[in-house]
Design an enzyme around this catalytic site. Structure first.
Site, PDB file in Angstrom:
ATOM      1  N   TYR A  32      -1.415  -0.066   9.950  1.00 45.88           N
ATOM      2  CA  TYR A  32      -1.734  -0.704   8.662  1.00 45.88           C
ATOM      3  C   TYR A  32      -0.527  -0.601   7.723  1.00 45.88           C
ATOM      4  O   TYR A  32      -0.006  -1.609   7.227  1.00 45.88           O
ATOM      5  CB  TYR A  32      -2.985  -0.044   8.064  1.00 45.88           C
ATOM      6  CG  TYR A  32      -3.229  -0.404   6.625  1.00 45.88           C
ATOM      7  CD1 TYR A  32      -3.303  -1.740   6.229  1.00 45.88           C
ATOM      8  CD2 TYR A  32      -3.385   0.587   5.651  1.00 45.88           C
ATOM      9  CE1 TYR A  32      -3.527  -2.065   4.893  1.00 45.88           C
ATOM     10  CE2 TYR A  32      -3.604   0.269   4.328  1.00 45.88           C
ATOM     11  CZ  TYR A  32      -3.671  -1.062   3.955  1.00 45.88           C
ATOM     12  OH  TYR A  32      -3.881  -1.383   2.643  1.00 45.88           O
ATOM     13  N   THR A  61       0.812  -1.218   0.000  1.00 45.46           N
ATOM     14  CA  THR A  61       0.000   0.000   0.000  1.00 45.46           C
ATOM     15  C   THR A  61       0.845   1.268   0.000  1.00 45.46           C
ATOM     16  O   THR A  61       1.958   1.282   0.551  1.00 45.46           O
ATOM     17  CB  THR A  61      -0.914   0.016   1.241  1.00 45.46           C
ATOM     18  OG1 THR A  61      -1.535   1.302   1.380  1.00 45.46           O
ATOM     19  CG2 THR A  61      -0.134  -0.240   2.530  1.00 45.46           C
TER      20      THR A  61
END
Ligand code: UDP
Length: 327
Positions: free
Chosen positions: A141, A117
């Protein structure tokens, strides 16, 4: 038959990858614990239910299907949740991925495609985000995904595991044929939340912060259509199967849109007003995440074709009105 193990194949991006793999002549074997995914979304190959932290279960699945490659999508992926509950991000995303990587290596399945990501980059003022930008994640995350990237590099050096890492920008849209789509319970992502607000399925959308240093004060993101994104995965798989080296690629269009611009496009595409209010910043959000890389285009021949904001919102709206999963 050529099998590819798809973790998270019951989820949003994973199910679109399964559809694309099937169209390309592979049989996608979904490995999913169905914690956030949907049995109904597994339509293109078998489902093996199991948890990534369960090594014995993974060993059984590798032995049964003898996959030629792994596409690893299964992960927790919400910034807000990651700030509040970092432990489940480290356990699920890092421990789960490490267990999977060890199982794949032991089984001799050495081609590995990983969904990472742009949240691994964190906040960079006026810097073009390309694959060489330092990774300074703002939340668990992003940090958990960065850790898995490091594990892949170590396993590449030690055990010959070859990987393609894709750093996604903001994935949006749904299968234009309406067969599968984005469906989270609860939903937190901007475009589906906006569509739910438009048709009254939820109260007004709250804009998370209007005091950012951007032209209209709201966060800027680079949105990419899920079908374009999974096309890149097929190209990445081909790259590995052709003997290519381990590589990392950003997947974004290079064009940024603010939250307000997305809401304006939503009103235009649907012809309906977007009920919304303004709220405080969401902890862990970077001001601007826009890809500055053309590496996937140059090296893989990736050329996104559906990633205009209008097309993404239009496809998402089609799914929103006509499709959903029951289980
Ligand atoms: N956002 C928002 N209201 C919402 C959902 C999202 O203002 O109800 C904002 C969010 O803070 C971020 C952008 O929209 O700036 C994209 O958020 P999303 O959760 O879709 O993706 P992320 O960037 O977190 O991966």
């Amino acid at each position: 038959m050529t099998h590819v193990l798809v973790t998270g194949g019951a989820g949003y991006i994973g199910s679109h990858a399964c559809k694309a793999l099937k169209s390309a002549g592979f049989t996608p074997v979904t490995f999913d614990n169905l914690s956030t995914g949907w049995r109904d979304a597994v339509r293109f190959g078998p489902l093996e239910q199991g948890d990534l932290c369960d090594r014995d279960r993974l060993d059984q699945v590798f032995a049964k299907w003898q996959p030629v490659a792994v596409m690893h999508f299964a992960a927790l992926s919400q910034v807000g949740e990651a700030m509040a509950r970092p432990g489940i991000y480290w356990r699920n995303n890092v421990q789960g991925s490490l267990t999977l990587i060890e199982a794949a290596t032991a089984a001799g399945c050495l081609d590995f495609v990983f969904s990472s990501t742009c949240a691994t980059y964190g906040e960079h003022d006026n810097v073009v985000l390309d694959e060489t930008t330092p990774q300074l994640p703002l939340n668990a995350y992003g940090a958990s995904k960065r850790a898995v990237e490091d594990i892949l590099r170590d396993f590449g050096a030690a055990h010959g595991l070859r990987h393609v890492i894709f750093r996604y920008f903001n994935v949006a849209g749904s299968d234009p044929e309406g067969e599968i789509g984005e469906f989270h319970r609860p939903e937190t992502h901007l475009i589906p939340v906006m569509l739910q607000a438009i048709d009254g399925q939820r109260p007004a959308l709250k804009i998370n912060g209007t005091d950012y240093d951007t032209p209209d004060g709201t966060c800027v993101r680079d949105y990419v259509h899920v079908c374009d994104l999974v096309d890149a995965h097929l190209l990445g798989l081909k790259h590995l199967q052709d003997g290519g080296d381990s590589r990392v690629f950003n997947l974004g269009t290079g064009q940024g849109f603010s939250v307000r611009e997305v809401l304006d496009a939503g009103a235009q595409v649907t012809g309906l007003p977007v009920p919304h209010s303004e709220g405080p910043r969401r902890e862990g959000d970077a001001t601007k995440l826009v890809s500055g890389s053309t590496r996937a285009g140059h090296e893989l021949g990736w050329a996104p074709s559906r990633s205009s904001l209008e097309q993404m919102i239009g496809d998402a709206w089609l799914w929103h009105r006509n499709g959903q999963y029951d289980s």
